[in-house]
Write an enzyme that holds these catalytic residues in place. Structure first.
Site, short mmCIF file in Angstrom:
data_model
loop_
_atom_site.label_atom_id
_atom_site.label_comp_id
_atom_site.label_asym_id
_atom_site.label_seq_id
_atom_site.Cartn_x
_atom_site.Cartn_y
_atom_site.Cartn_z
N HIS A 135 38.58 43.81 47.10
CA HIS A 135 39.80 43.01 47.13
C HIS A 135 40.69 43.34 48.33
O HIS A 135 41.47 42.48 48.76
CB HIS A 135 40.60 43.23 45.84
CG HIS A 135 40.04 42.51 44.66
ND1 HIS A 135 38.96 42.98 43.94
CD2 HIS A 135 40.37 41.32 44.09
CE1 HIS A 135 38.67 42.12 42.97
NE2 HIS A 135 39.50 41.11 43.04
N GLY A 136 40.61 44.54 48.84
CA GLY A 136 41.46 44.84 49.98
C GLY A 136 41.36 46.28 50.43
O GLY A 136 40.93 47.16 49.66
#
Length: 492
Positions: free
Chosen positions: A339-340
């Protein structure tokens, strides 16, 4: 006089105004697109070429010159997949697969994690770090995983490569799901390419219904409560009471669901209007009675991708119970990192991985526990409430810009709750409260009623469908903020 320079600017890439489903420009472009598509849909090659070119333009409007990355990724994976398929030995197959993994994960690693890794090294060396100017192309995580599933399926022998690179380019770049999913599997989607384009009455009605629902969830609920409440809470939690912070967490749980599932609904709806079917991506996840069930209903295309290509590759549940717990933890940890590039996402993934492992352990020892204990926690409402609050607790780390803000928010909730302001909160934020009540009420509508409404909409005359769409658009115009609110998952 017509200002042609402004019209030209509208068609060029503008980083401040990426193309979104909920913008007037996309609606104008899609109307023109559908007109040409209707003329070409009976000719396979013309249809494939036209939609692929439109999809590349759609990506150009989202990420500028970086649409070349998408083209390069398509050419490389198409070529490597053919090499894997034509290999005579398992060794050469593995070599081509490893090259495919290095190329795809290297691409993802460079754009997404370079600054994160360098920052860690500089911190260890106690030196100041100046981040490199690396642009993150929109949706790179989505189309990389989608493309990887193609080469992995061919390596496993569950799929044969397509014969034409334009067919593969169509699969990778198909614009409805290109920048934020759902992550479509090749074996589900590619066979549809070779069937005659057909949109039944049911598909048309369902497509419009999903587009209307997605637009309402994203543009009416998610954007409004984000701009007018959630952002303020997460910017500085110490300015608000614990009760307001708690409402901010509940609101964010609703926002991220409406934002992401709204995009998925619109993507699935647009694909249906073009004669293509995607798998469901969200299935009322907050109704889940366990964290395991939650991940079967939340971002289903990603969770099934992680299960099939990561969890099972790690050994799944075939290597004993402790290895199963470990595999669940690692899979979700890496899912969080997907996701990041942030420790927040890593911890978020680790918490979900731990939750899955604990639930698995609970199911294994359940028979040894007292019946009164298991009956209490297995009760439908208790189980749903516990699961929902665990997910909300994890969302704090997901949304907070750093650990300090997350800690402040939790500190306010547990030490400065101030329940006396409930009435003041309701009167001050009555629009937010109403939208939250509406959003959660719609989310918890039993499946059978949802199906009844969908069937009614599908069977209703076209004029009623158009009227319903107009009502949603009018509401959207009334509540929309001055600035475009990009979809949350665009950053992933």
């Amino acid at each position: 006089m017509i200002d042609f320079s402004k019209i030209k600017e509208q068609f060029l890439y503008n980083p401040q105004e990426p193309i979104l489903f909920n913008t007037g420009f996309f609606m104008f472009l899609f109307t023109a697109f559908i007109g040409v598509y209707a003329l070409l849909h009976k000719t396979h090659r013309a249809k494939i070429t036209f939609v692929t070119l439109f999809s590349l333009y759609f990506y150009y409007k989202s990420s500028g010159i970086y649409f070349l990355i998408l083209i390069a990724s398509t050419v490389v994976d198409y070529t490597l997949a053919n090499f894997i398929y034509q290999s005579k030995t398992s060794y050469t197959k593995k070599v081509w697969l490893v090259i495919s993994l290095i190329v795809n994960l290297g691409l993802l690693g460079y754009f997404k994690y370079t600054n994160f890794v360098l920052d860690i090294f500089y911190n260890i060396a106690n030196k100041e770090f100046e981040p490199l100017d690396i642009f993150l192309p929109v949706g790179v995580s989505f189309f990389t995983f989608q493309s990887l599933s193609y080469t992995l399926d061919i390596y496993r022998g569950t799929l044969k490569p397509v014969k034409n690179i334009f067919d593969y380019a169509f699969f990778v770049s198909f614009f409805p799901q290109l920048v934020a999913g759902p992550i479509v599997r090749a074996h589900d989607f590619i066979p549809q390419l070779y069937k005659p384009t057909f949109v039944s009455k049911e598909m048309f009605g369902r497509g419009l219904f999903l587009i209307a629902c997605g637009l309402f969830k994203k543009a009416v609920i998610s954007d409004y409560i984000s701009v007018n409440f959630i952002d303020r809470i997460f910017d500085n939690p110490t300015l608000y009471s614990g009760f307001e912070n708690l409402m901010g967490v509940y609101a964010y749980a609703l926002q991220i669901y409406c934002d992401f599932s709204g995009y998925s609904d619109m993507a699935i709806g647009i694909a249906l209007l073009l004669g293509f079917e995607f798998c469901l991506n969200f299935d009322s996840p907050y109704q889940s009675k366990s964290i395991t069930e939650f991940w079967r209903k939340w971002h289903m295309s990603l969770s099934s991708w992680l299960r099939d290509y990561l969890y099972i590759s790690l050994g799944g549940n075939r290597l004993g119970k402790w290895r199963t717990y470990f595999n669940l933890f690692v899979t979700m940890l890496l899912g969080g990192l997907w996701h990041g590039a942030s420790f927040n996402f890593i911890f978020w993934g680790a918490m979900h991985g731990s939750g899955l492992a604990v639930h698995k352990y609970y199911l294994e020892i359940k028979g040894k526990l007292s019946k009164s204990f298991t009956s209490f926690f297995d009760h439908k409402w208790i189980a749903t409430l516990v699961t929902f609050h665990f997910v909300c607790f994890c969302w704090i780390l997901f949304r907070a810009p750093n650990f300090v803000i997350a800690k402040q928010l939790l500190h306010q909730i547990f030490t400065a709750f101030n329940a006396a302001i409930v009435f003041t909160f309701i009167t001050s934020y009555y629009k937010i409260v109403l939208l939250m009540l509406l959003g959660y009420a719609l989310h918890f509508v039993p499946k059978q009623y949802e199906t009844l409404i969908l069937n009614w909409f599908t069977q209703t005359p076209l004029t009623v469908k158009v009227a319903c769409m107009l009502v949603v658009i009018i509401i959207f115009i009334q509540v929309k903020s001055a600035e475009i609110q990009p979809f949350i998952y665009f950053q992933f």
